[in-house]
Design an enzyme around this catalytic site. Structure first.
Site, PDB file in Angstrom:
ATOM      1  CB  CYS A   1       3.245  29.415  77.722  1.00  0.00           C
ATOM      2  SG  CYS A   1       2.606  28.500  79.121  1.00  0.00           S
TER       3      CYS A   1
ATOM      4  NE  ARG B   1      -5.162  23.822  77.763  1.00  0.00           N
ATOM      5  CZ  ARG B   1      -6.293  23.688  78.419  1.00  0.00           C
ATOM      6  NH1 ARG B   1      -6.887  22.524  78.526  1.00  0.00           N
ATOM      7  NH2 ARG B   1      -6.850  24.746  78.956  1.00  0.00           N
TER       8      ARG B   1
ATOM      9  CB  ILE C   1       2.824  30.610  84.196  1.00  0.00           C
ATOM     10  CG1 ILE C   1       3.971  31.525  84.676  1.00  0.00           C
ATOM     11  CG2 ILE C   1       1.523  30.928  84.927  1.00  0.00           C
ATOM     12  CD1 ILE C   1       3.818  32.977  84.257  1.00  0.00           C
ATOM     13  NE  ARG C   2      -3.547  26.488  85.116  1.00  0.00           N
ATOM     14  CZ  ARG C   2      -3.864  25.270  85.574  1.00  0.00           C
ATOM     15  NH1 ARG C   2      -3.272  24.795  86.658  1.00  0.00           N
ATOM     16  NH2 ARG C   2      -4.756  24.536  84.975  1.00  0.00           N
TER      17      ARG C   2
ATOM     18  CG  HIS D   1       5.557  32.788  80.104  1.00  0.00           C
ATOM     19  ND1 HIS D   1       4.525  33.295  79.337  1.00  0.00           N
ATOM     20  CD2 HIS D   1       5.034  31.739  80.775  1.00  0.00           C
ATOM     21  CE1 HIS D   1       3.436  32.593  79.548  1.00  0.00           C
ATOM     22  NE2 HIS D   1       3.710  31.636  80.415  1.00  0.00           N
TER      23      HIS D   1
ATOM     24  CD  GLU E   1       6.235  35.884  77.412  1.00  0.00           C
ATOM     25  OE1 GLU E   1       7.150  35.141  77.007  1.00  0.00           O
ATOM     26  OE2 GLU E   1       5.142  35.459  77.822  1.00  0.00           O
TER      27      GLU E   1
END
Ligand code: GLN
Length: 202
Positions: free
Chosen positions: A80, A109, A137-138, A181, A183
């Site tokens: 990200c 972005r 997430i964004r 993500h 993780e």
């Protein structure tokens, strides 16, 4: 071999990456200083806020050492905001936003934010035999890639029409990046691909 993998710990979700690497039995250390960077075999650049991380990297005198190690072939995984930091070109960046660079990609972005800020969906990743549950997430997406870049994943057909087919994971030599993500959620398979890369390049 036992590889030591650093997690850039200026800002962002550092702990989650350390935990994912620990699940794979890899020694993971926080990197905030040039000496800590020099001691690792590979580096994870976490999610968070790319503008803040870039500014802190400059403040902590890390930006040039980061560029140098990447130039010298250190494996790196950016997730990200970390993908944005590894990108050679940023669209919709903040004014004057710096990247570390190394990956011959153009990222946009907050790309998905024009429709929905955050979403989740299954993502097929090259090298994994079952989809990853992608948490965005964004997130940035990859607008375009250079000739040496392998596309590892695209957004599936169940997403918003504007997002379908967008590139969300790439690899170029020892550099990997994901828009989502990996993780979060206890599935360490993407980290496993990265650990394999680190071992290959050690
Ligand atoms: N939008 C953030 C940025 O531009 C990235 C968000 C994230 O890492 N979850 O850096």
């Amino acid at each position: 071999m036992t590889a030591t993998i650093g997690v850039l710990a200026l800002q962002g979700d550092v702990r989650e990456h350390v935990a994912a690497l620990a699940r794979l039995g890899v020694t993971a250390t926080a990197v905030r200083r040039p000496a800590e960077l020099a001691a690792v075999d590979g580096l994870v650049l976490p999610g968070g806020e790319s503008t803040t991380m870039a500014k802190l990297a400059r403040t902590f005198d890390l930006i040039e050492p980061l560029r140098q190690r990447i130039k010298d072939g250190m494996p790196a995984l950016g997730t990200c905001a970390g993908m944005i930091l590894l990108a050679d070109r940023i669209e919709d960046g903040a004014v004057g936003q710096e990247s570390i660079g190394g990956l011959d990609i153009t990222v946009r972005r907050n790309a998905f934010g024009r429709q929905v800020d955050s979403f989740e969906g299954d993502v097929d990743v090259v090298g994994l035999d079952a989809p990853v549950h992608g948490i965005f997430i964004r997130a940035p997406w990859v607008e375009s890639v250079g000739g040496g870049v392998e596309v590892l994943a695209r957004v599936g057909s169940d997403a918003e029409p504007e997002a379908v087919g967008r590139i969300v994971a790439v690899r170029q030599g020892p550099l990997m990046a994901t828009s989502f993500h990996p993780e979060v959620g206890g599935d360490a398979r993407v980290h496993g691909l990265f650990v394999d890369l680190v071992r290959q390049h050690a």
